[in-house]
Design a protein around this motif. Sequence first.
Motif, mmCIF file in Angstrom:
data_model
loop_
_atom_site.group_PDB
_atom_site.id
_atom_site.type_symbol
_atom_site.label_atom_id
_atom_site.label_comp_id
_atom_site.label_asym_id
_atom_site.label_seq_id
_atom_site.Cartn_x
_atom_site.Cartn_y
_atom_site.Cartn_z
ATOM 1 N N UNK A 260 26.762 18.641 17.192
ATOM 2 C CA UNK A 260 26.027 17.401 16.484
ATOM 3 C C UNK A 260 24.636 17.105 17.104
ATOM 4 N N UNK A 261 24.906 16.880 18.497
ATOM 5 C CA UNK A 261 23.574 16.495 19.258
ATOM 6 C C UNK A 261 22.572 17.980 19.031
ATOM 7 N N UNK A 262 23.040 18.960 19.084
ATOM 8 C CA UNK A 262 22.197 20.110 19.137
ATOM 9 C C UNK A 262 21.587 20.319 17.681
ATOM 10 N N UNK A 263 22.053 19.822 16.601
ATOM 11 C CA UNK A 263 21.627 19.995 15.103
ATOM 12 C C UNK A 263 20.620 18.931 15.138
ATOM 13 N N UNK A 264 20.923 17.737 15.704
ATOM 14 C CA UNK A 264 19.894 16.727 15.737
ATOM 15 C C UNK A 264 19.807 16.170 14.103
ATOM 16 N N UNK A 265 20.927 15.516 13.639
ATOM 17 C CA UNK A 265 20.738 15.133 12.263
ATOM 18 C C UNK A 265 19.555 13.997 12.010
ATOM 19 N N UNK B 55 17.270 23.279 11.527
ATOM 20 C CA UNK B 55 18.336 23.135 12.404
ATOM 21 C C UNK B 55 17.945 24.313 13.340
ATOM 22 N N UNK B 56 17.564 25.382 12.897
ATOM 23 C CA UNK B 56 17.304 26.584 13.750
ATOM 24 C C UNK B 56 16.460 26.217 14.854
ATOM 25 N N UNK B 57 15.287 25.183 14.501
ATOM 26 C CA UNK B 57 14.382 24.890 15.300
ATOM 27 C C UNK B 57 14.967 24.122 16.468
ATOM 28 N N UNK B 58 15.919 23.275 16.097
ATOM 29 C CA UNK B 58 16.438 22.203 16.861
ATOM 30 C C UNK B 58 17.575 23.071 18.027
ATOM 31 N N UNK B 59 18.176 23.854 17.433
ATOM 32 C CA UNK B 59 18.969 24.711 18.085
ATOM 33 C C UNK B 59 18.196 25.642 19.360
ATOM 34 N N UNK B 60 16.833 26.189 18.838
ATOM 35 C CA UNK B 60 16.381 26.936 19.779
ATOM 36 C C UNK B 60 15.529 26.028 20.692
ATOM 37 N N UNK B 61 15.213 24.900 20.416
ATOM 38 C CA UNK B 61 14.666 23.895 21.175
ATOM 39 C C UNK B 61 15.558 23.604 22.203
ATOM 40 N N UNK B 62 16.781 23.570 22.155
ATOM 41 C CA UNK B 62 17.817 23.193 23.007
ATOM 42 C C UNK B 62 18.058 24.471 24.109
ATOM 43 N N UNK B 63 18.099 25.461 23.305
ATOM 44 C CA UNK B 63 18.174 26.782 24.328
ATOM 45 C C UNK B 63 17.100 26.905 25.117
ATOM 46 N N UNK C 108 24.791 29.263 26.737
ATOM 47 C CA UNK C 108 23.812 29.738 26.361
ATOM 48 C C UNK C 108 23.923 30.812 25.171
ATOM 49 N N UNK C 109 25.175 31.521 25.429
ATOM 50 C CA UNK C 109 25.543 32.777 24.333
ATOM 51 C C UNK C 109 26.008 31.924 23.234
ATOM 52 N N UNK C 110 26.618 31.117 23.183
ATOM 53 C CA UNK C 110 27.381 30.329 21.832
ATOM 54 C C UNK C 110 25.899 29.949 21.171
ATOM 55 N N UNK C 111 25.047 29.330 21.777
ATOM 56 C CA UNK C 111 23.858 28.736 21.092
ATOM 57 C C UNK C 111 23.099 29.834 20.423
ATOM 58 N N UNK C 112 22.870 30.759 21.243
ATOM 59 C CA UNK C 112 22.217 31.966 20.633
ATOM 60 C C UNK C 112 22.863 32.614 19.571
ATOM 61 N N UNK C 113 24.238 32.723 19.544
ATOM 62 C CA UNK C 113 24.810 33.082 18.259
ATOM 63 C C UNK C 113 24.545 32.236 16.994
ATOM 64 N N UNK C 114 24.584 30.886 17.268
ATOM 65 C CA UNK C 114 24.011 29.825 16.377
ATOM 66 C C UNK C 114 22.755 29.792 15.880
#
Length: 303
Positions: free
Chosen positions: A13-18, A58-66, A92-98
């Motif tokens: 939920x933090x990664x998605x940044x609602x 959401x993709x941008x937020x996940x990529x930013x976290x990664x 990092x592998x899980x974030x990349x899959x997301x």
Amino acid sequence: MKAIIHTKKEAWLHAIRLRTLPLALASIFAGSFLAANLHVFRWEILVLASLTTIFLQILSNLSNDYGDTINGADHAERQGPVRAVQSGLISLAEMKKAMYLFGALSLISGLLLLFFAVQNLVLFGIFLGLGLAAIWAAITYTSGSNPYGYAGLGDISVFIFFGLLGVFGTFFLHSLSLDFNALWIAIALGLFSTAVLNINNIRDIESDSTAGKKSIPVRIGKKAAIRYNWFLILGGNLSLGIFAISSGSWSSFLALLALPIMIAVGLGVQRGKDSKSIDPYLKKMALSTLLWTILFGIGLIFF
């Protein structure tokens, strides 16, 4: 003090940044309101454009976290909200899959949007190219070998994708026609969206500087970045005035009811002494932009 993430669900939920999603929808709503005013509104365009932009955000937020993790911006001394990968609960592998998942969802949703919106192969190809560029921009903001966010180019990207393309592109997909008055609203949303990014970068100015992330605030300094923030807020509302005058849509000035909130955001950022005191204004600017857009639509269509 940073929030502590206890579970993997909280980390995602933090990664998605609602709190960033209302801003992503504002440009789609603005373009749709402009289309409705000219009686060319289509529900399927609104729904699919909204889905596509949510997936992209959401993709941008996940990529930013990664990206900030692998490039060192999310270090232990960072003062902003804790990141998902930084918490250790997501690898990092899980974030990349997301990231792959939401990249695919963005592409599928975007293709469906174009399938329903355009029948001309040339237009289909143009918008497909723009969609692929949006996916690329979402991923490479802080990820990859040469992330453009670290060179201070994030503001330009946000202005283009959340403003010009988000508003004017959505209007065009509804109407399949050009109305250059709509560009003033696209500029307004682009400036407001850039203000959200600028507040984020003012908050992170110290940690970004340490990590070598040359955002606009890092490049010009905090005082100049605050003046820049005022330019973005006031410039967006000035663009509304130009739209109202050029189109004769005086009732669209209803959006100015959101201006006091934006002024309060600008003052809060200006007076903020540290990242903790500045952080709440990120969400407030995003929500006030959505409120501005809804008020604009109400004034444009119902008065």
